[in-house]
Design a protein around this motif. Structure first.
Motif, mmCIF file in Angstrom:
data_model
loop_
_atom_site.group_PDB
_atom_site.id
_atom_site.type_symbol
_atom_site.label_atom_id
_atom_site.label_comp_id
_atom_site.label_asym_id
_atom_site.label_seq_id
_atom_site.Cartn_x
_atom_site.Cartn_y
_atom_site.Cartn_z
ATOM 1 N N ALA A 1 12.571 42.983 54.868
ATOM 2 C CA ALA A 1 13.720 42.799 55.762
ATOM 3 C C ALA A 1 13.488 41.581 56.656
ATOM 4 C CB ALA A 1 13.930 44.047 56.614
ATOM 5 N N LEU B 1 16.692 41.260 61.630
ATOM 6 C CA LEU B 1 17.314 42.511 61.193
ATOM 7 C C LEU B 1 16.400 43.689 61.470
ATOM 8 C CD1 LEU B 1 19.531 44.071 59.711
ATOM 9 C CD2 LEU B 1 18.376 43.519 57.549
ATOM 10 N N LEU B 2 15.112 43.530 61.188
ATOM 11 C CA LEU B 2 14.168 44.619 61.392
ATOM 12 C C LEU B 2 14.050 44.969 62.875
ATOM 13 C CD1 LEU B 2 12.279 46.550 59.971
ATOM 14 C CD2 LEU B 2 10.457 44.852 60.140
ATOM 15 N N ILE C 1 17.205 46.900 63.750
ATOM 16 C CA ILE C 1 17.130 48.283 63.265
ATOM 17 C C ILE C 1 16.174 49.100 64.124
ATOM 18 C CG2 ILE C 1 16.379 49.720 61.329
ATOM 19 C CD1 ILE C 1 17.330 47.505 59.446
ATOM 20 N N GLY D 1 17.205 52.264 66.200
ATOM 21 C CA GLY D 1 16.498 53.508 65.891
ATOM 22 C C GLY D 1 15.929 54.173 67.122
ATOM 23 N N ILE E 1 13.576 56.592 57.652
ATOM 24 C CA ILE E 1 13.542 55.996 58.992
ATOM 25 C C ILE E 1 12.103 55.776 59.439
ATOM 26 C CG2 ILE E 1 14.114 56.371 61.428
ATOM 27 C CD1 ILE E 1 16.557 57.940 60.482
ATOM 28 N N LEU F 1 10.639 52.856 57.773
ATOM 29 C CA LEU F 1 11.262 51.630 58.246
ATOM 30 C C LEU F 1 10.814 51.244 59.649
ATOM 31 C CD1 LEU F 1 13.296 49.655 56.975
ATOM 32 C CD2 LEU F 1 15.115 50.887 58.191
ATOM 33 N N ILE F 2 10.775 52.231 60.569
ATOM 34 C CA ILE F 2 10.435 51.920 61.962
ATOM 35 C C ILE F 2 9.240 52.724 62.479
ATOM 36 C CG2 ILE F 2 12.845 51.328 62.431
ATOM 37 C CD1 ILE F 2 13.049 53.906 64.073
#
Length: 302
Positions: free
Chosen positions: A118, A122-123, A126, A130, A197, A200-201
């Motif tokens: 990503a 963008l990351l 997000i 989040g 999720i 991702l984070i």
């Protein structure tokens, strides 16, 4: 046990020679901060990565993918005390856990891979959003130990959750937890969402799964928390493995954070019973909201 074995492999394979000694020594202060964060996380029952990822991103100055990977890797070690305690007490609902893992493990791997590719902006976006969502989740819902089992299932889930047999968890102290076996698809879906999720984070799985097991599946709070920690432990190992193999881990940071969380986790598990859980989660929700605001402002306005 899986988290411990994975941790031993990682420690013995760290590329210490490639880490500049100046960088390693310069980040000594990560160690005491990690003790504090881990103590608070274990005492309040939230994911430690909710603290570490923003800390690595905003304070240590790592890139988003590095910060999230370091947070997830740190969490693998930090959850060891809690996992060992719950397994020893016999509180894990393994029948439910295996279904949750069907969704959590593949999705956390996909999320971890997605985070590697990503774009940075963008990351960060997000990640900020989040944190807002998870912070709101903590504020909106009562702590799991204050929730009434089944209070949020509604007529439809009540019908689906009825007549599927019963689940019995026998704790080692003699306590017996018996409850109706929950309809599996919603739990698998939530675990899949939480796993993605988290990949991702680096946070989200335990916060989503624990509360939903209680209010929608009638699972007693202690069993729900123990089961969620077990699922997170197995899934986080998969996510951390992806991070370690597909990226360059910042070992000069996690070499300080890992021993910090091992110490803080021991303290947190012993002090958690003295902390008002509702006040703690409200405070943490506000803090995460503020941190997310900082992340979003620094990403899109500065």
């Amino acid at each position: 046990m899986a988290a411990t074995s994975f941790g031993n492999v990682l420690v013995t394979s760290l590329p210490i020679d490639s880490v500049p000694m100046e960088s390693f020594l310069a980040h000594w202060w990560v160690f005491p901060v990690s003790i504090v964060f881990s103590t608070i996380a274990l005492a309040s029952g939230v994911s430690g990565a909710l603290f570490f990822s923003p800390f690595f991103l905003l304070v240590v100055g790592l890139q988003p993918a590095q910060a999230i990977g370091a947070g997830l890797l740190t969490e693998v070690f930090g959850m060891g005390n809690g996992l060992r305690s719950y397994v020893k007490q016999g509180l894990v609902d393994y029948a439910t856990a295996k279904w949750l893992l069907l969704g959590a493990v593949p999705s956390i791997v996909i999320g971890a891979f997605a985070a590697q590719y990503a774009p940075e902006g963008l990351l960060r976006g997000i990640f900020g959003v989040g944190l807002v969502v998870l912070g709101g989740f903590l504020v909106y819902y009562e702590p799991p130990d204050k929730c009434v089992p089944g209070e949020g299932e509604g007529p439809y889930l009540e019908r689906k959750n009825t007549g599927r047999g019963s689940t019995v968890v026998e704790a080692t102290n003699g306590e017996r937890y018996a409850y109706d076996t929950c309809w599996r698809p919603p739990g698998v879906a939530l675990a899949t969402t939480g796993g993605f999720i988290t990949g991702l984070i680096s946070a989200g799985l335990p916060e989503i799964v624990t509360t939903q097991l209680v209010i929608r599946c009638r699972v007693p709070p202690r069993v729900a928390i123990a089961t969620s920690v077990f699922v997170l432990a197995v899934a986080a190992v998969a996510g951390a493995a992806v991070r370690a193999l597909s990226a360059t881990p910042v070992w000069y940071v996690v070499a300080w954070s890992i021993p910090g969380v091992l110490i803080g986790g021991t303290i947190g598990t012993r002090t958690g019973k003295y902390v008002p859980s509702d006040l703690m989660e409200l405070g943490l929700g506000v803090i995460f909201g503020l941190v997310s605001g900082i992340v979003l402002v620094t990403t899109f306005l500065l």
